[in-house]
Design a protein around this motif. Structure first.
Motif, PDB file in Angstrom:
ATOM      1  N   UNK A  22     -13.610  41.675  32.941  1.00 25.47           N
ATOM      2  CA  UNK A  22     -13.127  40.685  31.987  1.00 25.47           C
ATOM      3  C   UNK A  22     -14.231  39.658  31.777  1.00 25.47           C
ATOM      4  N   UNK A  23     -14.188  39.021  30.615  1.00 26.66           N
ATOM      5  CA  UNK A  23     -15.178  37.997  30.281  1.00 26.66           C
ATOM      6  C   UNK A  23     -14.768  36.653  30.849  1.00 26.66           C
ATOM      7  N   UNK A  24     -15.743  35.928  31.357  1.00 23.52           N
ATOM      8  CA  UNK A  24     -15.547  34.562  31.820  1.00 23.52           C
ATOM      9  C   UNK A  24     -16.279  33.673  30.833  1.00 23.52           C
ATOM     10  N   UNK A  25     -15.511  32.839  30.140  1.00 25.99           N
ATOM     11  CA  UNK A  25     -16.075  31.936  29.133  1.00 25.99           C
ATOM     12  C   UNK A  25     -15.581  30.525  29.409  1.00 25.99           C
ATOM     13  N   UNK A  26     -16.160  29.589  28.707  1.00 22.17           N
ATOM     14  CA  UNK A  26     -15.717  28.209  28.860  1.00 22.17           C
ATOM     15  C   UNK A  26     -16.568  27.474  29.868  1.00 22.17           C
ATOM     16  N   UNK A  84     -14.466  43.385  37.944  1.00 23.41           N
ATOM     17  CA  UNK A  84     -15.661  42.619  37.619  1.00 23.41           C
ATOM     18  C   UNK A  84     -15.318  41.468  36.685  1.00 23.41           C
ATOM     19  N   UNK A  85     -15.968  40.329  36.920  1.00 21.90           N
ATOM     20  CA  UNK A  85     -15.880  39.165  36.047  1.00 21.90           C
ATOM     21  C   UNK A  85     -17.287  38.941  35.508  1.00 21.90           C
ATOM     22  N   UNK A  86     -17.425  38.917  34.188  1.00 23.37           N
ATOM     23  CA  UNK A  86     -18.743  38.801  33.563  1.00 23.37           C
ATOM     24  C   UNK A  86     -18.846  37.450  32.863  1.00 23.37           C
ATOM     25  N   UNK A  87     -19.776  36.633  33.340  1.00 23.62           N
ATOM     26  CA  UNK A  87     -20.019  35.318  32.742  1.00 23.62           C
ATOM     27  C   UNK A  87     -20.988  35.521  31.578  1.00 23.62           C
ATOM     28  N   UNK A 130     -22.397  35.483  25.101  1.00 24.87           N
ATOM     29  CA  UNK A 130     -22.950  36.307  24.025  1.00 24.87           C
ATOM     30  C   UNK A 130     -22.225  37.639  23.849  1.00 24.87           C
ATOM     31  N   UNK A 131     -21.621  38.165  24.895  1.00 25.26           N
ATOM     32  CA  UNK A 131     -20.890  39.430  24.763  1.00 25.26           C
ATOM     33  C   UNK A 131     -19.568  39.197  24.055  1.00 25.26           C
ATOM     34  N   UNK A 132     -19.219  40.105  23.154  1.00 26.66           N
ATOM     35  CA  UNK A 132     -17.936  40.013  22.459  1.00 26.66           C
ATOM     36  C   UNK A 132     -16.814  40.619  23.302  1.00 26.66           C
ATOM     37  N   UNK A 133     -17.155  41.623  24.097  1.00 25.67           N
ATOM     38  CA  UNK A 133     -16.157  42.271  24.944  1.00 25.67           C
ATOM     39  C   UNK A 133     -16.869  42.999  26.087  1.00 25.67           C
ATOM     40  N   UNK A 134     -16.088  43.348  27.098  1.00 32.78           N
ATOM     41  CA  UNK A 134     -16.586  44.133  28.229  1.00 32.78           C
ATOM     42  C   UNK A 134     -15.533  45.161  28.590  1.00 32.78           C
ATOM     43  N   UNK A 135     -15.971  46.192  29.284  1.00 25.80           N
ATOM     44  CA  UNK A 135     -15.039  47.157  29.851  1.00 25.80           C
ATOM     45  C   UNK A 135     -15.528  47.433  31.269  1.00 25.80           C
ATOM     46  N   UNK A 165     -16.287  41.406  41.688  1.00 22.12           N
ATOM     47  CA  UNK A 165     -17.701  41.077  41.517  1.00 22.12           C
ATOM     48  C   UNK A 165     -17.836  40.077  40.382  1.00 22.12           C
ATOM     49  N   UNK A 166     -18.778  39.153  40.505  1.00 25.36           N
ATOM     50  CA  UNK A 166     -19.075  38.188  39.457  1.00 25.36           C
ATOM     51  C   UNK A 166     -20.523  38.431  39.045  1.00 25.36           C
ATOM     52  N   UNK A 167     -20.699  38.750  37.768  1.00 25.50           N
ATOM     53  CA  UNK A 167     -22.031  39.053  37.239  1.00 25.50           C
ATOM     54  C   UNK A 167     -22.321  38.195  36.023  1.00 25.50           C
ATOM     55  N   UNK A 168     -23.599  37.952  35.787  1.00 26.64           N
ATOM     56  CA  UNK A 168     -24.044  37.464  34.501  1.00 26.64           C
ATOM     57  C   UNK A 168     -24.188  38.665  33.577  1.00 26.64           C
TER      58      UNK A 168
END
Length: 186
Positions: free
Chosen positions: A99-103, A84-87, A90-95, A42-45
């Motif tokens: 995983x965080x999607x940055x860049x 899950x991939x979280x775009x 502002x979040x420092x981490x996810x569980x 899943x890809x979420x904001x």
């Protein structure tokens, strides 16, 4: 390459807010469970990730809440177990299997699409407009509910480019909701 599939509940006036009164019934919950199972991840904001986590993460007790209907459990188990991939910038981490999607958004989402798999399910309110502008969404699924919200965030609000879609599937539900599946016209 994996398909990026955007799916969301929407009212007749285009509202996509989770409090607009579009809660799925048993038939729609089975439909949404099957849609989640079509994807490897899943890809979420950030906002959608936090909302879904608060609603569908398995409690630390291991059991689902007593107030949850039996027909909601397959959806809860599917979303809870999903990768899950979280775009978010502002979040420092996810569980929660995330995983965080940055860049650079285009580069990072294209990278996810290039991973092997059956597809990615995109669920969000603001993120899809940016991804649609970038031409990265391969399928759109709008479940239109027979009500007018009168307020709230609108479907793909903020999108800059015209988007021409081709209807590839339509399904009506007993509740009066209708699922419309589209692919972009290339």
């Amino acid at each position: 390459m994996q398909a990026l599939r955007y799916s969301i509940n929407v009212t007749l006036d285009g509202c996509v807010h989770h409090e607009a009164g579009v809660a799925p019934d048993e038939e729609l919950m089975r439909f949404w469970t099957d849609e989640l199972r079509r994807a490897d991840a899943l890809v979420y904001g950030r906002v959608t990730y936090e909302m879904m986590q608060s609603a569908w993460r398995r409690p630390v007790s291991g059991g689902w809440p007593d107030g949850m209907d039996a027909w909601e459990v397959p959806f809860a188990e599917t979303i809870d177990a999903a990768r899950k991939h979280v775009v978010s910038n502002t979040l420092a981490s996810v569980d929660w299997n995330a995983d965080l999607v940055r860049g650079d958004l285009a580069t990072e989402v294209q990278r996810l699409k290039e991973e092997p798999g059956r597809g990615l399910s995109l669920g969000a309110v603001t993120l899809p407009a940016a991804l649609a502008d970038l031409g990265l969404i391969d399928e759109y699924l709008f479940v239109v509910h027979p009500l007018v919200a009168g307020h709230g965030p609108r479907l793909l609000d903020g999108q800059h480019e015209r988007l021409r879609l081709e209807l590839v599937e339509r399904r009506a539900f007993a509740s009066g909701a209708v699922a419309h599946r589209y692919v972009p016209q290339r």
